[in-house]
Design a protein around this motif. Structure first.
Motif, short mmCIF file in Angstrom:
data_model
loop_
_atom_site.label_atom_id
_atom_site.label_comp_id
_atom_site.label_asym_id
_atom_site.label_seq_id
_atom_site.Cartn_x
_atom_site.Cartn_y
_atom_site.Cartn_z
N ASP A 401 -6.82 8.49 -0.97
CA ASP A 401 -5.52 9.13 -0.76
C ASP A 401 -4.44 8.05 -0.74
OD1 ASP A 401 -3.28 10.40 0.18
OD2 ASP A 401 -4.23 11.25 1.97
N PRO A 402 -3.60 7.97 -1.80
CA PRO A 402 -2.59 6.89 -1.84
C PRO A 402 -1.60 6.95 -0.69
CG PRO A 402 -2.81 7.92 -4.00
CD PRO A 402 -3.56 8.78 -3.03
N SER A 403 -1.41 8.14 -0.08
CA SER A 403 -0.41 8.25 0.98
C SER A 403 -0.82 7.48 2.24
CB SER A 403 -0.13 9.72 1.31
OG SER A 403 -1.22 10.31 1.97
N VAL A 404 -2.08 7.04 2.34
CA VAL A 404 -2.49 6.21 3.48
C VAL A 404 -2.33 4.72 3.17
CG1 VAL A 404 -4.09 7.96 4.33
CG2 VAL A 404 -4.97 6.08 2.93
N ARG A 405 -1.78 4.41 1.99
CA ARG A 405 -1.49 3.03 1.56
C ARG A 405 -2.71 2.11 1.72
NH1 ARG A 405 4.14 2.39 1.24
NH2 ARG A 405 5.22 4.27 1.94
N PRO A 406 -3.82 2.44 1.07
CA PRO A 406 -5.04 1.64 1.26
C PRO A 406 -4.89 0.19 0.82
CG PRO A 406 -5.29 3.19 -0.58
CD PRO A 406 -4.02 3.53 0.11
N TRP A 407 -3.96 -0.07 -0.10
CA TRP A 407 -3.79 -1.44 -0.59
C TRP A 407 -3.21 -2.38 0.47
CZ3 TRP A 407 -1.48 2.95 -2.48
CH2 TRP A 407 -0.16 3.15 -2.10
N ASP A 408 -2.60 -1.81 1.54
CA ASP A 408 -2.05 -2.63 2.61
C ASP A 408 -3.11 -3.00 3.66
OD1 ASP A 408 0.45 -2.71 1.56
OD2 ASP A 408 1.23 -1.03 2.75
N MET A 409 -4.32 -2.46 3.51
CA MET A 409 -5.33 -2.66 4.56
C MET A 409 -6.13 -3.94 4.35
SD MET A 409 -6.68 1.13 5.39
CE MET A 409 -7.01 1.52 3.73
N LYS A 410 -6.67 -4.46 5.46
CA LYS A 410 -7.54 -5.64 5.38
C LYS A 410 -8.90 -5.21 4.85
CE LYS A 410 -5.28 -7.44 9.46
NZ LYS A 410 -5.27 -7.11 10.88
N PRO A 411 -9.68 -6.14 4.25
CA PRO A 411 -11.02 -5.79 3.79
C PRO A 411 -11.86 -5.22 4.93
CG PRO A 411 -10.39 -7.96 2.98
CD PRO A 411 -9.31 -7.53 3.94
N GLY A 412 -12.52 -4.11 4.66
CA GLY A 412 -13.37 -3.49 5.68
C GLY A 412 -12.63 -2.54 6.60
N GLU A 413 -11.30 -2.57 6.59
CA GLU A 413 -10.52 -1.70 7.47
C GLU A 413 -10.57 -0.26 6.96
OE1 GLU A 413 -6.48 -2.99 7.88
OE2 GLU A 413 -5.91 -1.28 9.13
N LEU A 414 -10.77 0.69 7.87
CA LEU A 414 -10.84 2.09 7.46
C LEU A 414 -9.49 2.76 7.64
CD1 LEU A 414 -14.33 2.99 8.98
CD2 LEU A 414 -13.77 2.66 6.57
N PRO A 415 -9.09 3.60 6.69
CA PRO A 415 -7.75 4.19 6.77
C PRO A 415 -7.67 5.34 7.78
CG PRO A 415 -8.91 5.00 4.83
CD PRO A 415 -9.81 3.98 5.48
N LEU A 416 -6.46 5.55 8.29
CA LEU A 416 -6.17 6.67 9.19
C LEU A 416 -5.10 7.54 8.54
CD1 LEU A 416 -6.03 4.74 12.59
CD2 LEU A 416 -7.95 6.03 11.65
N THR A 417 -5.09 8.80 8.94
CA THR A 417 -4.12 9.72 8.33
C THR A 417 -3.58 10.67 9.39
OG1 THR A 417 -3.80 11.26 6.48
CG2 THR A 417 -5.80 11.55 7.76
N SER A 418 -2.47 11.33 9.08
CA SER A 418 -2.04 12.46 9.89
C SER A 418 -2.39 13.73 9.13
CB SER A 418 -0.53 12.40 10.17
OG SER A 418 0.20 12.52 8.98
N LYS A 419 -2.62 14.79 9.89
CA LYS A 419 -3.03 16.08 9.32
C LYS A 419 -2.13 17.16 9.90
CE LYS A 419 -7.96 14.85 9.03
NZ LYS A 419 -9.33 15.40 9.19
N PHE A 420 -2.05 18.29 9.20
CA PHE A 420 -1.27 19.39 9.79
C PHE A 420 -1.90 20.73 9.50
CE2 PHE A 420 1.00 21.55 6.33
CZ PHE A 420 0.85 20.66 5.27
#
Lengths: 452, 64
Positions: A401-420
């Motif tokens: 999901d590009p909206s979690v900006r995965p490219w800004d994360m450190k290696p191994g870091e898992l992304p977080l998101t908001s949901k509605f």
């Protein structure tokens, strides 16, 4: 036992063809042209001849909800309910001695992936891909694990496998990788919808997905011992690849590949799958699973079933659940319930706790959730944005999901998101008669045909 | 030209293409006259002969 319960992949295709779901291509097709033609076909596409190969090729079997339902022989509106019922009644597989999937066996120097018409599918893909593989692996002291993974052609005996995101196979592979040992796997292609859907199901560790497939089928899946690895594989599959995942870790370039969310995806680094055997049927049919919809619809019924199960645990009377196509058949859900006070919000909280679901709309049971106009009507007139939209932050997400900006994360870091979630049920305190629908006078007694 | 000679020629064409970053589709477009199987075999040979580099878009190249 129904006839469908004993079908293999080609019998399923034949039945779908008899029902009008299949378009046959008589002229030979190049492997790199098949995906584009699939998107233009009105139904499942079956290429009788692949240029330069002794394979035929099929694709688009699970492209829509209707085709997915047809492949299973189930009514469209029953996918989630029937899936939930099957999961509750798993059936263990049976072992057989002779298997169609081993009519031709290639081992040693005869193993050559260039003999398979591995299709190049999307413009920016990193290479030709086998997209419909069901991977079998043994987890010591736990049992067999089965799941769906893509494979990219690297060399005549090696493929890249995507183990980038968290999965059971990744966990098993990691144990072997940390000991510097290869992990034996076998990959089945051209299995029935029941086995595909069982493999796509995110079963808890220790639950054999092939037993779930048996539950879906209503009969045991037939397994045979593989030729060069210590694993059992579907006897009626069109083709099996056997070999091992090398302990090279996440070092080999893999991808990009057209992802399940409908976007091209990134270059990744992944383990290498080195083959020890290729076995297949006479006149094999290669199932070229088409992204994103075939991947998405294989998961849709399981997500619908998960919603039903979690609402049941929360004590909420669920009427219908729909995974929407716009939400890639799992990220966005519409659910109708027989609401008691507060249960619109309870249902939102329950469903958003499912890892894959990112948004949900809850309606009352008078709304036909398969009609998007009715759902929008409910959202428009039964929802107050400041009271009925629930937003939850800091929840588990996916890199895709590009909206979690995965490219800004450190290696191994898992992304977080908001949901509605949107509570589009009739608000507490508003009587139902305020939503009484227009009914044309005398509509029950008049027939237009009588006036034509 | 023999079949193996044609495949060696394909390897050379792919190596020349990958002097600059190129997508895999560029490889296929370069080899439209060759049987698909020969392209896979040539690609396999290029992979085994070189450590291919990738850029963030997924393009391949052979470092000089």
């Amino acid at each position: 036992m129904s006839d469908i319960a004993t079908e293999d992949f080609r019998a399923m295709l034949a039945r779908m063809e008899a029902q009008g779901h299949v378009t046959r291509m008589k002229k030979p097709v190049k492997p790199q042209h098949f995906s584009a033609l699939c998107t233009k076909a009105p139904g499942v596409l079956l290429a009788e001849k692949v240029e330069g190969y002794d394979f035929s090729m099929a694709g688009g079997i699970f492209w829509t909800r209707a085709r997915t339902a047809a492949s299973l022989g189930w009514p469209e509106g029953e996918l989630g309910r029937r899936f939930a019922s099957a999961v509750a009644k798993p059936i263990p597989p049976v072992e057989v001695e002779d298997a169609a999937c081993q009519e031709h066996v290639f081992t040693g120097d005869d193993v050559d992936l260039s003999n398979i018409p591995i299709p190049f599918m999307h413009e920016k893909d990193g290479g030709p891909y086998l997209s419909s593989g069901i991977v079998f692996a043994n987890e010591p002291n736990v049992g067999v694990n089965v799941g769906c993974y893509r494979l990219m052609f690297r060399t005549r005996r090696e493929m890249g496998i995507d183990l980038f995101t968290a999965s059971d196979l990744r966990r098993i592979y990691t144990k072997f990788y940390e000991q510097g040992k290869p992990l034996q796997i076998a990959v089945a292609f051209g299995v029935h919808a029941f086995e595909h859907m069982g493999a796509a199901y995110k079963a808890p560790a220790g639950v054999n997905e092939i037993e779930i497939a048996g539950g879906l089928r209503g009969a045991p899946t037939r397994l045979v011992r593989a030729k060069t690895v210590d694993l059992m594989v579907p006897a009626d599959a069109e083709m099996i690849l056997e070999g091992e995942l090398l302990p090279n870790g996440w070092t080999a370039d893999e991808g990009p590949f057209g992802e399940f969310a409908g976007m091209q995806g990134d270059l990744k680094h992944n383990p290498i799958f080195r083959l020890t055997a290729i076995t297949h049927r006479r006149n094999p049919i290669l199932f070229a699973l088409q992204m994103p919809w075939e991947n998405d619809w294989l998961n849709g019924p399981a997500t619908e079933a998960a919603c039903m199960r979690i609402l049941s645990l929360a004590g909420i009377p669920v009427v219908a659940v729909r995974a929407t196509e716009g939400g890639c058949c799992g990220w966005s859900m519409v659910v109708s319930i027989r609401k008691r006070a507060g249960e619109g919000k309870n249902a939102i909280a329950a469903i958003l706790s499912l890892p894959v679901v990112k948004q949900v709309i809850i309606t009352d049971d008078d709304i036909n959730i398969y009609d998007s106009n009715e759902v929008e009507w409910a959202v428009t007139f039964r929802c107050q944005a400041d009271k009925d939209i629930v937003i939850l932050s800091g929840m588990k997400a996916k890199h895709v999901d590009p909206s979690v900006r995965p490219w800004d994360m450190k290696p191994g870091e898992l992304p977080l998101t908001s949901k509605f979630g949107i509570d589009a049920t009739i608000p507490e305190g508003i009587p139902a008669f305020r939503y009484e629908r227009i009914v044309p006078a005398y509509s029950d007694s008049l027939r237009l045909e009588d006036y034509l | 030209m023999t079949r193996s000679g044609a495949r060696e020629e394909l390897v050379g064409k792919i190596e020349a293409l990958l002097a600059d970053p190129a997508f895999f589709k560029d490889v296929l477009d370069l080899c439209t006259d060759a049987p698909y199987r020969d392209v896979l075999i040539a690609w396999s040979a290029v992979r085994e002969k070189h450590e291919l580099m990738r850029d963030e878009f997924g393009r391949y190249w052979i470092p000089h």
